[in-house]
Structures are given as structure tokens and as C-alpha cells.
Design an enzyme around this catalytic site. Structure first.
Site, mmCIF file in Angstrom:
data_model
loop_
_atom_site.group_PDB
_atom_site.id
_atom_site.type_symbol
_atom_site.label_atom_id
_atom_site.label_comp_id
_atom_site.label_asym_id
_atom_site.label_seq_id
_atom_site.Cartn_x
_atom_site.Cartn_y
_atom_site.Cartn_z
ATOM 1 N N ASP A 31 20.773 -13.938 5.370
ATOM 2 C CA ASP A 31 19.366 -14.491 4.919
ATOM 3 C C ASP A 31 18.175 -13.456 4.871
ATOM 4 O OD1 ASP A 31 18.312 -17.691 5.649
ATOM 5 O OD2 ASP A 31 16.741 -15.981 5.423
ATOM 6 N N ASN B 187 20.044 -28.030 7.531
ATOM 7 C CA ASN B 187 18.937 -28.619 7.361
ATOM 8 C C ASN B 187 19.249 -29.557 6.289
ATOM 9 O OD1 ASN B 187 17.435 -27.337 9.371
ATOM 10 N ND2 ASN B 187 17.053 -25.449 7.945
ATOM 11 N N GLY C 81 13.361 -29.772 6.817
ATOM 12 C CA GLY C 81 13.275 -28.415 6.384
ATOM 13 C C GLY C 81 13.990 -27.696 5.327
ATOM 14 N N HIS D 146 23.834 -25.595 2.377
ATOM 15 C CA HIS D 146 24.091 -24.395 2.942
ATOM 16 C C HIS D 146 24.177 -24.618 4.441
ATOM 17 C CE1 HIS D 146 20.006 -24.604 2.390
ATOM 18 N NE2 HIS D 146 19.834 -24.058 3.505
ATOM 19 N N LEU D 147 25.075 -23.493 5.171
ATOM 20 C CA LEU D 147 25.119 -23.629 6.751
ATOM 21 C C LEU D 147 24.398 -22.470 7.251
ATOM 22 C CD1 LEU D 147 27.498 -25.308 5.688
ATOM 23 C CD2 LEU D 147 28.543 -24.827 7.716
ATOM 24 N N HIS D 148 23.475 -22.465 8.323
ATOM 25 C CA HIS D 148 22.973 -21.322 8.854
ATOM 26 C C HIS D 148 23.720 -21.058 9.810
ATOM 27 C CE1 HIS D 148 18.727 -21.743 6.931
ATOM 28 N NE2 HIS D 148 19.325 -22.697 6.797
HETATM 29 P P1 AMP Z 1 16.744 -24.032 4.375
HETATM 30 O O1 AMP Z 1 15.231 -24.106 4.841
HETATM 31 O O2 AMP Z 1 17.613 -24.523 5.600
HETATM 32 O O3 AMP Z 1 16.895 -24.690 3.127
HETATM 33 O O4 AMP Z 1 17.429 -22.644 4.351
HETATM 34 C C1 AMP Z 1 17.083 -21.861 3.221
HETATM 35 C C2 AMP Z 1 17.356 -20.404 3.572
HETATM 36 O O5 AMP Z 1 17.338 -19.637 2.502
HETATM 37 C C3 AMP Z 1 15.997 -19.678 4.256
HETATM 38 O O6 AMP Z 1 16.141 -19.322 5.583
HETATM 39 C C4 AMP Z 1 15.558 -18.783 3.406
HETATM 40 O O7 AMP Z 1 15.102 -17.577 4.151
HETATM 41 C C5 AMP Z 1 16.790 -18.431 2.604
HETATM 42 N N1 AMP Z 1 16.492 -17.551 1.464
HETATM 43 C C6 AMP Z 1 15.954 -17.981 0.267
HETATM 44 N N2 AMP Z 1 16.154 -17.436 -0.520
HETATM 45 C C7 AMP Z 1 17.128 -16.499 -0.326
HETATM 46 C C8 AMP Z 1 17.756 -15.414 -1.148
HETATM 47 N N3 AMP Z 1 17.707 -15.167 -2.440
HETATM 48 N N4 AMP Z 1 18.711 -14.638 -0.286
HETATM 49 C C9 AMP Z 1 18.994 -15.070 0.864
HETATM 50 N N5 AMP Z 1 18.400 -15.942 1.673
HETATM 51 C C10 AMP Z 1 17.457 -16.689 0.906
#
Ligand code: AMP
Length: 116
Positions: free
Chosen positions: A34, A89, A95, A102-104
């Protein structure tokens, strides 16, 4: 449901049009670090095929494989024994900011509960 993927940042990463630190790949998923990490380990796991959100994911096999991939990432990042958290999310109030499922995978520090 799939929407247009030409502007989806995770689809662009899958196609190699946008740079990312890829930490692991399977035939159906990509794991990247991330850009705005919320923990010492913060990896995103997403399907190569575009799916807007968990709510739109119709294939149980795909969902299972994403969890297996998240588990593998946790092991590779060496947080599996200490502990880690997997977060999805889903939609605005939770959020979700990137409309590609995607999975964090978060680890490397003590997590708090309840989440914010
Ligand atoms: P969400 O808020 O659950 O949709 O998570 C999206 C995540 O994607 C956030 O934690 C961002 O920091 C991350 N993110 C957005 N753009 C990129 C990117 N180009 N490369 C890596 N992570 C990203």
C-alpha cells in the site's frame, strides 16, 4: 458487476500500466504494498479480474482464493505467527476508496479493537 476498467488503478497495475511494488502474484490475484501504509506490513490483495466490491463478487472460488492469497502474503511478510488482520472495506460508509475489490493485509504492530 464489472464496470469500465480503463481508468481503474488496480486494473492498470494488473496490466503493467501503473507502477506498484508487487510482493506476490498468483494466476488470479496480485499483492502490492500500500502506498499509504497503516501498519509496518500493509499489503493489498486484489483479483486480476475487475470486480467493484465484495458485494459484487459472485464467484465463491475467487473469494476463497483471495483469502488463501492473503494468508500466503502474511506468511511471506512474517507476521503470520504474531498476528495480522485482513480487512475488506465495502462501499462508501466503510471507507472503500478504490472501486476494485481488495483485501488489506495488515500486521507488524498490535491492532486495536474496535476498528475506527
Ligand atoms: P480502500 O480505502 O479500502 O478502498 O483502500 C484503498 C487503498 O489503496 C488505500 O489504502 C490506498 O492507500 C491504496 N492505494 C491507492 N492507490 C494506490 C496505488 N497506486 N498503489 C498502492 N496502493 C494504493
Amino acid at each position: 458487476m464489472t464496470t469500465g476498467t480503463s481508468s481503474c488503478i488496480f486494473c492498470r497495475i494488473v496490466r503493467g500500466e501503473m507502477r506498484a511494488e508487487v510482493v506476490y502474484r498468483t494466476p488470479t490475484a496480485v499483492a502490492i504494498r500500500d502506498v499509504n501504509p497503516q501498519a509496518p506490513v500493509h499489503v493489498l490483495v486484489f483479483p486480476t479480474e475487475h470486480v467493484d466490491s465484495l458485494g459484487e463478487a459472485a464467484d465463491p472460488g475467487l473469494l476463497g482464493s483471495l483469502l488463501v492469497t492473503a494468508r500466503e502474503v502474511a506468511a511471506r511478510e512474517q507476521v503470520d505467527r504474531r498476528g495480522y488482520r485482513v480487512v475488506i472495506n465495502t462501499n462508501a460508509e466503510a471507507g472503500q476508496t478504490v472501486p476494485h475489490l481488495h483485501l488489506h493485509v495488515l500486521g507488524g504492530r498490535r491492532m486495536t479493537w474496535p476498528p475506527g
